[in-house]
Design an enzyme around this catalytic site. Structure first.
Site, PDB file in Angstrom:
ATOM      1  N   TYR A   1      17.837  29.676   8.322  1.00  0.00           N
ATOM      2  CA  TYR A   1      16.681  30.397   8.864  1.00  0.00           C
ATOM      3  C   TYR A   1      16.713  30.420  10.383  1.00  0.00           C
ATOM      4  O   TYR A   1      16.936  29.375  11.019  1.00  0.00           O
ATOM      5  CB  TYR A   1      15.376  29.734   8.428  1.00  0.00           C
TER       6      TYR A   1
ATOM      7  N   LYS B   1       0.849  -1.206   0.000  1.00  0.00           N
ATOM      8  CA  LYS B   1       0.000   0.000   0.000  1.00  0.00           C
ATOM      9  C   LYS B   1       0.880   1.250   0.000  1.00  0.00           C
ATOM     10  O   LYS B   1       2.093   1.159   0.246  1.00  0.00           O
ATOM     11  CB  LYS B   1      -0.890  -0.024   1.238  1.00  0.00           C
TER      12      LYS B   1
HETATM   13  C1  PLP Z   1      -0.006  -2.014   6.639  1.00  0.00           C
HETATM   14  C2  PLP Z   1      -0.569  -3.239   7.195  1.00  0.00           C
HETATM   15  C3  PLP Z   1       0.250  -4.346   7.450  1.00  0.00           C
HETATM   16  C4  PLP Z   1       1.752  -4.299   7.337  1.00  0.00           C
HETATM   17  O1  PLP Z   1       2.272  -3.616   8.470  1.00  0.00           O
HETATM   18  P1  PLP Z   1       3.833  -3.451   8.742  1.00  0.00           P
HETATM   19  O2  PLP Z   1       3.885  -2.853  10.094  1.00  0.00           O
HETATM   20  O3  PLP Z   1       4.358  -2.512   7.704  1.00  0.00           O
HETATM   21  O4  PLP Z   1       4.454  -4.783   8.650  1.00  0.00           O
HETATM   22  C5  PLP Z   1      -0.373  -5.515   7.864  1.00  0.00           C
HETATM   23  N1  PLP Z   1      -1.721  -5.586   8.027  1.00  0.00           N
HETATM   24  C6  PLP Z   1      -2.517  -4.521   7.816  1.00  0.00           C
HETATM   25  C7  PLP Z   1      -3.984  -4.660   8.007  1.00  0.00           C
HETATM   26  C8  PLP Z   1      -1.976  -3.315   7.404  1.00  0.00           C
HETATM   27  O5  PLP Z   1      -2.771  -2.264   7.212  1.00  0.00           O
END
Ligand code: PLP
Length: 359
Positions: free
Chosen positions: A256, A35
């Site tokens: 800055y 994702k």
């Molecule tokens: C993003 C996600 C994962 C993976 O999580 P990590 O901490 O990156 O390993 C697993 N299960 C769900 C439902 C997620 O949303």
């Protein structure tokens, strides 16, 4: 033209890290979280590499992300972690043979209204205590009735998500696992519990399916354990270059707000990367970068297109030198701590001005 900022993604590191997952959870199938554009690494090349390495499924947040993978001819099973939000989305998900993670009764109603749901594949997500998405555990009998009503639907399994898996001393993880198992006692169907932290720190979560994300990109999800100790290799190297070097007298202020004062006569390098590239403005004085294999330290505020670094530890640094912001030898997890955040957010915060290269 030399790109200002490059993120080099080593696809063989991803494959290597998938191998670490397989070693830790040899009896589990692996659903890789890709994702958010594969955590900012580039969803298409990353998914293709993982698919070639034999990953069992991919997971994205939403239909749009899944569609861009299907358009790139990624054929692996793809799960929609947030499910679908309309009948149109549901129809398209079925058409593209996506796996829908269903977390609420209104989604079931959407699916039941589909004109042709025969090829539908779904997971049910249960809330074992994180209280974000998922059916209450008490709904399991009702969900079984739904499945019984729709014998043509393909049931992929039961998912839950852990709230505190990155805290090895927190008993809540054990509590979530036992609630989940108790609610599913005697109930058929594959189970899936673990994200990266779960699968590393909680062996009892290595069930039918594991769902690693972060660790595939070579980062440790556990504050106390380094990626190197886990055998993980960082997949991304973020680099820019020194575009100016100047020497200033003791007492001069830099950038800055003049928030860094030179404690002695010293050289300051200007590096062509700023918050418009994804360097958080929250990075403070002392945040390390790497020049010529040695550490130099942020001196002064991050601006839109530039940062300034203290070159006292790298006396031979010169204009044109590459500067590593994170990657092998400079873990993104460590750098993220300097901005009070996590490597997840650093990766997702890279902007379109960064040039991506794949090896
Ligand atoms: C993003 C996600 C994962 C993976 O999580 P990590 O901490 O990156 O390993 C697993 N299960 C769900 C439902 C997620 O949303």
């Amino acid at each position: 033209m030399i790109p200002r900022v490059t993120a080099t993604v080593d696809l063989s590191a991803l494959t290597h890290n998938l191998g670490i997952v397989r070693k830790l959870a040899p009896r589990s199938r692996v659903m890789a979280a890709v994702k958010a554009d594969a955590y900012g690494h580039g969803a298409v090349p990353v998914s293709r590499a993982l698919e070639q390495a034999g990953v069992d499924a991919l997971a994205v947040a939403c239909l749009e992300e899944a569609m861009s993978l299907r358009q790139a001819r990624i054929q692996a099973p793809i799960a929609l972690l947030e499910g679908v939000i309309s009948g149109e989305e549901a129809a398209q998900a079925v058409y593209e043979q996506l796996q829908i993670v269903v977390h609420d009764h209104w989604q079931i109603e959407l699916l039941e209204r589909l004109p042709d749901s025969a090829r539908l594949t779904l997971w049910f997500k249960l809330d074992s205590g994180m209280h974000r998405l998922g059916f209450p555990l008490a709904d399991v009998p009702r969900l079984r009735e739904v499945l019984a009503r729709h014998p043509l639907w393909r049931f992929a399994g039961w998912i839950t998500h852990l709230a505190c898996a990155d805290e090895p001393d927190n008993p809540f993880t054990r509590e979530q696992i036992s609630r989940f198992e108790a609610a599913l006692e005697g109930v058929p169907g594959p189970r899936s519990i673990a994200n990266s932290a779960g699968l590393i720190a909680w062996p009892q979560t290595r069930v039918d399916w594991v769902r690693p994300g972060l660790m595939l990109y070579g980062c440790s999800p556990l504050p106390q354990v380094s990626a190197a100790a886990l055998g993980l290799r960082p997949a991304m190297r973020l680099e820019s270059r020194i575009i100016a070097v100047r020497e200033y007298a003791a007492g001069e202020g830099i950038g800055y707000g003049l928030s860094f004062r030179c404690p002695e006569r010293m050289r300051i390098g200007v590096v062509a990367i700023g918050y418009a590239d994804g360097m958080h403005r929250a990075f403070g004085n002392g945040t390390p970068v790497m020049v010529r294999g040695r550490r130099a330290y942020l001196a002064g505020r991050v601006s839109m297109d530039m940062i300034t670094v203290d070159l006292r530890e790298v006396p031979d640094a010169a204009v044109g030198d590459p500067v590593l912001l994170w990657g092998e030898g400079l873990p993104a997890e460590e750098i993220a701590g300097w901005a009070g955040t996590l490597s997840y957010e650093l990766f997702c915060g890279l902007t379109q001005r960064v040039r991506f290269r794949y090896r």
